[in-house]
Design a protein around this motif. Sequence first.
Motif, PDB file in Angstrom:
ATOM      1  N   VAL A 119      27.431  77.163  86.900  1.00 34.62           N
ATOM      2  CA  VAL A 119      26.231  77.762  86.211  1.00 34.62           C
ATOM      3  C   VAL A 119      25.027  77.629  86.994  1.00 34.62           C
ATOM      4  N   SER A 120      24.210  78.371  86.980  1.00 31.17           N
ATOM      5  CA  SER A 120      22.923  78.169  87.521  1.00 31.17           C
ATOM      6  C   SER A 120      21.730  77.587  86.512  1.00 31.17           C
ATOM      7  N   SER A 121      22.031  77.811  85.391  1.00 29.17           N
ATOM      8  CA  SER A 121      20.991  77.234  84.373  1.00 29.17           C
ATOM      9  C   SER A 121      21.517  76.784  83.174  1.00 29.17           C
ATOM     10  N   VAL A 122      21.041  75.583  82.428  1.00 25.58           N
ATOM     11  CA  VAL A 122      21.741  75.187  81.132  1.00 25.58           C
ATOM     12  C   VAL A 122      20.635  75.202  80.044  1.00 25.58           C
ATOM     13  N   ASN A 123      21.140  75.472  78.960  1.00 25.40           N
ATOM     14  CA  ASN A 123      20.143  75.027  77.641  1.00 25.40           C
ATOM     15  C   ASN A 123      20.760  74.036  76.982  1.00 25.40           C
ATOM     16  N   ILE A 124      19.767  73.064  76.780  1.00 30.42           N
ATOM     17  CA  ILE A 124      20.514  71.826  76.471  1.00 30.42           C
ATOM     18  C   ILE A 124      19.896  71.525  74.631  1.00 30.42           C
ATOM     19  N   ALA A 125      20.974  71.258  74.127  1.00 34.35           N
ATOM     20  CA  ALA A 125      20.392  71.265  72.533  1.00 34.35           C
ATOM     21  C   ALA A 125      19.450  70.092  72.434  1.00 34.35           C
ATOM     22  N   CYS A 126      18.341  70.353  71.484  1.00 37.32           N
ATOM     23  CA  CYS A 126      17.195  69.249  71.300  1.00 37.32           C
ATOM     24  C   CYS A 126      17.066  68.707  70.018  1.00 37.32           C
ATOM     25  N   GLY A 127      18.420  68.760  69.379  1.00 34.59           N
ATOM     26  CA  GLY A 127      18.443  68.057  67.918  1.00 34.59           C
ATOM     27  C   GLY A 127      18.444  68.740  66.794  1.00 34.59           C
ATOM     28  N   GLY A 128      17.930  70.171  66.832  1.00 39.27           N
ATOM     29  CA  GLY A 128      17.789  70.983  65.701  1.00 39.27           C
ATOM     30  C   GLY A 128      19.256  71.213  65.055  1.00 39.27           C
ATOM     31  N   HIS A 129      20.266  71.692  65.986  1.00 35.30           N
ATOM     32  CA  HIS A 129      21.551  72.049  65.577  1.00 35.30           C
ATOM     33  C   HIS A 129      22.373  70.782  65.852  1.00 35.30           C
ATOM     34  N   ALA A 130      22.072  70.363  67.013  1.00 38.22           N
ATOM     35  CA  ALA A 130      22.939  69.314  67.739  1.00 38.22           C
ATOM     36  C   ALA A 130      22.184  68.561  68.823  1.00 38.22           C
ATOM     37  N   GLY A 131      22.800  67.364  69.358  1.00 38.12           N
ATOM     38  CA  GLY A 131      22.092  66.603  70.261  1.00 38.12           C
ATOM     39  C   GLY A 131      21.171  65.518  69.972  1.00 38.12           C
ATOM     40  N   ASP A 132      20.886  64.627  70.600  1.00 39.86           N
ATOM     41  CA  ASP A 132      19.990  63.633  70.458  1.00 39.86           C
ATOM     42  C   ASP A 132      18.960  63.165  71.490  1.00 39.86           C
ATOM     43  N   GLU A 133      18.267  62.183  71.616  1.00 36.09           N
ATOM     44  CA  GLU A 133      17.420  62.053  72.660  1.00 36.09           C
ATOM     45  C   GLU A 133      18.493  61.389  73.660  1.00 36.09           C
ATOM     46  N   PHE A 134      19.328  60.644  73.695  1.00 30.16           N
ATOM     47  CA  PHE A 134      20.349  60.232  74.585  1.00 30.16           C
ATOM     48  C   PHE A 134      20.970  61.489  75.360  1.00 30.16           C
ATOM     49  N   SER A 135      21.539  62.281  74.531  1.00 29.88           N
ATOM     50  CA  SER A 135      22.459  63.384  74.988  1.00 29.88           C
ATOM     51  C   SER A 135      21.494  64.384  75.780  1.00 29.88           C
ATOM     52  N   MET A 136      20.253  64.439  75.426  1.00 29.17           N
ATOM     53  CA  MET A 136      19.298  65.278  76.110  1.00 29.17           C
ATOM     54  C   MET A 136      18.983  64.555  77.497  1.00 29.17           C
ATOM     55  N   ALA A 137      18.715  63.350  77.538  1.00 28.24           N
ATOM     56  CA  ALA A 137      18.273  62.648  78.569  1.00 28.24           C
ATOM     57  C   ALA A 137      19.567  62.855  79.606  1.00 28.24           C
ATOM     58  N   TYR A 138      20.673  62.389  79.150  1.00 23.97           N
ATOM     59  CA  TYR A 138      21.800  62.569  79.890  1.00 23.97           C
ATOM     60  C   TYR A 138      22.154  63.790  80.729  1.00 23.97           C
ATOM     61  N   MET A 139      22.238  64.873  79.846  1.00 25.98           N
ATOM     62  CA  MET A 139      22.404  66.232  80.444  1.00 25.98           C
ATOM     63  C   MET A 139      21.265  66.594  81.240  1.00 25.98           C
ATOM     64  N   MET A 140      19.981  66.379  81.131  1.00 28.51           N
ATOM     65  CA  MET A 140      18.979  66.572  81.969  1.00 28.51           C
ATOM     66  C   MET A 140      19.265  65.948  83.390  1.00 28.51           C
ATOM     67  N   LYS A 141      19.350  64.833  83.346  1.00 27.72           N
ATOM     68  CA  LYS A 141      19.899  63.900  84.512  1.00 27.72           C
ATOM     69  C   LYS A 141      20.988  64.465  85.497  1.00 27.72           C
ATOM     70  N   GLU A 142      22.239  64.818  84.910  1.00 23.75           N
ATOM     71  CA  GLU A 142      23.130  65.512  85.450  1.00 23.75           C
ATOM     72  C   GLU A 142      22.954  66.714  86.070  1.00 23.75           C
ATOM     73  N   ALA A 143      22.079  67.745  85.226  1.00 20.90           N
ATOM     74  CA  ALA A 143      21.829  68.897  85.761  1.00 20.90           C
ATOM     75  C   ALA A 143      20.873  68.922  86.850  1.00 20.90           C
ATOM     76  N   ALA A 144      19.944  67.944  86.860  1.00 22.32           N
ATOM     77  CA  ALA A 144      18.973  67.760  88.070  1.00 22.32           C
ATOM     78  C   ALA A 144      19.544  67.408  89.192  1.00 22.32           C
ATOM     79  N   LYS A 145      20.882  66.595  89.070  1.00 22.36           N
ATOM     80  CA  LYS A 145      21.548  66.016  90.279  1.00 22.36           C
ATOM     81  C   LYS A 145      21.854  67.575  90.752  1.00 22.36           C
ATOM     82  N   ARG A 146      22.303  68.434  90.258  1.00 21.65           N
ATOM     83  CA  ARG A 146      23.073  69.564  90.745  1.00 21.65           C
ATOM     84  C   ARG A 146      22.354  70.789  90.958  1.00 21.65           C
ATOM     85  N   GLY A 147      20.777  70.419  90.945  1.00 20.81           N
ATOM     86  CA  GLY A 147      19.922  71.703  91.263  1.00 20.81           C
ATOM     87  C   GLY A 147      20.209  72.815  89.960  1.00 20.81           C
TER      88      GLY A 147
END
Length: 251
Positions: free
Chosen positions: A29-57
């Motif tokens: 994919v070219s873009s990702v929408n990362i859950a930010c705690g309202g319906h799912a996700g937490d600070e750890f998952s946000m940071a982890y997903m951001m890091k992995e997405a950034a690696k891939r541009g």
Amino acid sequence: MANIDLNCDLGEDSAAESQARDIKIMDVVSSVNIACGGHAGDEFSMAYMMKEAAKRGVAIGAHPSFPDTQNFGRKEMIMTSDQLSSAIISQLEIFADIAHAQNIVVRHVKPHGALYNIAARNAEISHIICAAVAEIFPNINYYGLAGSQCRGIAAQYGLKYIDEAFADRRYNQDKSLVQRSEPDAILHDVPEQSIQALNMALGRPILDKNGADLTINAQSLCLHSDSNDALKSAQAIYQILQENGISIQPI
């Protein structure tokens, strides 16, 4: 060559297997929408997903919702304007802080679930959402339902509206999504998803819930990660777009 943004909602499950799937989806994919705690996700998952997405541009976006993990943000909540605004701002502030700590640029915001659908038809709610988004991320890309009244409202707050369509959802003739409670609201067949994605990317008609032609003009196509065949679907859609000369690029 035609271009299309292919985005995915993810970071919605903390299980290791689900996170591994989400990371593999990032490869197509070219873009990702990362859950930010309202319906799912937490600070750890946000940071982890951001890091992995950034690696891939991959372009990184926030995916706020009603504050309702019990119903996965897919049920409308009755909230005052101030309550809703505060809930969205709180999610986006946390997301922004995590991104800043990793020196990551947030490219877009896309409401999730019930919040997304209500914004498409309810001007008052749309104003609340857009104002909250603009407060934390001025002039950012805002993903919303293609052809909805939300486009004009977003512009009032300086947001760049991105018309989005869904590869794995059935549509009504008025271009609204068929409610998940209705039969066949979700397209589970991977080849059917792929054909719908291709047709939308090329500006061709798709079939609405009654089998009638429906043309949706979209800049971005979305698929969901919360299904058993999510990775298979993402890979199949990527392949059919590539085979037909469509370049997958972030906006």
